[in-house]
Design an enzyme around this catalytic site. Structure first.
Site, short mmCIF file in Angstrom:
data_model
loop_
_atom_site.label_atom_id
_atom_site.label_comp_id
_atom_site.label_asym_id
_atom_site.label_seq_id
_atom_site.Cartn_x
_atom_site.Cartn_y
_atom_site.Cartn_z
CE1 TYR A 144 2.98 -1.05 -3.94
CE2 TYR A 144 3.90 -1.71 -1.84
CZ TYR A 144 3.45 -0.72 -2.69
OH TYR A 144 3.48 0.60 -2.28
NE ARG B 168 6.04 3.72 -7.10
CZ ARG B 168 4.96 3.69 -6.31
NH1 ARG B 168 3.86 4.34 -6.66
NH2 ARG B 168 4.97 2.99 -5.19
CE1 TYR C 184 4.95 4.34 4.69
CE2 TYR C 184 4.67 2.74 2.94
CZ TYR C 184 4.13 3.68 3.79
OH TYR C 184 2.79 3.95 3.73
NE ARG D 273 1.32 8.66 3.25
CZ ARG D 273 1.44 7.34 3.30
NH1 ARG D 273 0.56 6.55 2.68
NH2 ARG D 273 2.45 6.79 3.92
CD GLU E 161 -4.84 1.40 -0.92
OE1 GLU E 161 -4.05 0.57 -0.43
OE2 GLU E 161 -4.68 1.94 -2.03
C1 3EB Z 1 0.28 2.79 2.02
O1 3EB Z 1 -0.12 3.81 2.57
C2 3EB Z 1 -0.78 1.89 1.46
O2 3EB Z 1 2.71 2.38 -3.77
O3 3EB Z 1 1.86 4.09 -4.81
C3 3EB Z 1 -1.41 3.38 -1.11
C4 3EB Z 1 -1.34 4.29 -2.18
C5 3EB Z 1 -0.42 2.42 -0.99
C6 3EB Z 1 -0.28 4.24 -3.10
C7 3EB Z 1 1.83 3.24 -3.90
C8 3EB Z 1 0.62 2.36 -1.91
C9 3EB Z 1 0.69 3.27 -2.96
O4 3EB Z 1 1.47 2.48 1.97
C10 3EB Z 1 -0.49 1.42 0.10
#
Ligand code: 3EB
Length: 328
Positions: free
Chosen positions: A139, A146, A199, A212, A320
């Site tokens: 990941y 990306r 993050y 989101r 998820e």
């Molecule tokens: C998160 O909230 C959970 O890397 O594009 C959810 C949706 C998540 C998209 C991404 C990662 C991604 O971090 C994981």
């Protein structure tokens, strides 16, 4: 969601339902995501090896009831209308980082070439998402590819980011489907969660890059794409080992995202938990009944959802949930 007065809509069909559709039904399909085992004969479509729990394959069929053109650009197969571009791309490369970078560079180049101003929604799938190779989890390799592509193409790492999902499949290569638009897109964040691009480095030196949710006005109606949403508050995973509590926390996050969408556009009164079309990714197939009954309690009898077995991008996440809704 099969309501033909809409100019843009999605439906989830079994192979049997799909086979029974009349010939003139196919003409307004802009793209298909093909969950399960058997590849269908439609372009663009991508086959995603996420087992459909307790069911046959499911075809997620996106419709745009306006004139469509079909094309191919590098590895991308696409259809497009005046307003929307749907693409599907599969990249075969030993390096997931290079595969991801290649796919995203092609997607961003096609978006520029055809003049679609923003990517609304992107779904990313590849096998062994939590496996470490060369000392780095796959990941995180994906996140490097990306980010490299966004930088190479001169894109912001914090703005105009699509709603997204990234899930682990049981087999196959990196496969991505996306929808881009010519209309202005409103990117929504979740006040309960740190934005993905902020993050801290413990989740990877190159952070994820997604919003989101994304909200747009299309054909005089608002539509909302909610990203894959998990049991994360701030940036921490909550309720490790407890799939029921993780499901509730994910739904609390989706509720917060909907409230945030209404803060941007007060008129989207029909964007509600009860009207969403949900896609639920479950790490352990045996958890399906617990997850399903938790969701039924949370949403009520109108719940519309499909359940797929997939690995989630953090090893401590068990579930998820993503969603789509319009304001009709
Ligand atoms: C998160 O909230 C959970 O890397 O594009 C959810 C949706 C998540 C998209 C991404 C990662 C991604 O971090 C994981």
């Amino acid at each position: 969601m099969k309501q033909h007065h809409k100019r843009f809509w999605v439906e989830h069909l079994t192979p049997h339902q799909y086979a029974l559709m009349p010939n003139n039904w196919y003409k307004d399909i802009i793209g298909i995501i093909n969950y399960g085992n058997t590849k269908i004969n439609f372009t663009p479509s991508i086959l995603i090896s996420t087992p459909v729990l307790n069911e046959n394959d499911i075809y997620e069929v996106w419709h745009d009831n306006s004139p469509l053109q079909q094309g191919q650009y590098a590895n991308i197969s696409y259809r497009c209308s005046e307003k929307l571009l749907f693409g599907g791309v599969t990249i075969i490369n030993e390096s997931l980082k290079i595969a991801t970078k290649t796919a995203y560079r092609e997607i961003l180049a096609l978006q520029d070439t055809l003049n679609y101003t923003a990517i609304l929604r992107i779904w990313n799938y590849f096998p062994a998402i939590n496996k470490e190779t060369d000392g780095i989890e796959r990941y995180r390799q994906f996140n490097i590819g990306r980010q490299d592509a966004l930088l190479d193409c001169g894109r912001s790492l914090t703005e105009n980011l699509p709603a997204a999902s990234v899930l682990g499949t049981t087999s196959g290569n990196l496969s991505i489907a996306f929808i881009a638009a010519r209309t202005e897109v409103i990117n929504i964040e979740n006040p309960r969660q740190v934005s993905s691009y902020n993050y801290p480095p413990q989740y990877g030196l190159r952070p994820p890059a997604f919003s989101r949710a994304s909200l747009i006005n299309l054909y005089d109606n608002y539509i909302l794409f909610i990203s894959g949403t998990a049991s994360i508050v701030g940036y921490n995973t909550l309720h490790i080992g407890d799939v029921v509590k993780q499901t509730i926390e994910s739904m609390n996050n989706i509720s917060a995202v909907i409230a945030e969408a209404k803060r941007h556009i007060a008129t989207v009164v029909n964007i509600q938990l009860t009207n969403l079309l949900y896609k639920v990714y479950i790490r352990h197939a045996a958890d399906i009944q617990l997850v399903k009954s938790t969701l039924q309690n949370y949403v009520g009898d109108s719940l519309q959802a499909i359940y797929l077995q997939a690995d989630i991008c953090r090893a401590d996440l068990l579930v998820e949930i993503e969603a789509y809704v319009d304001n009709f």
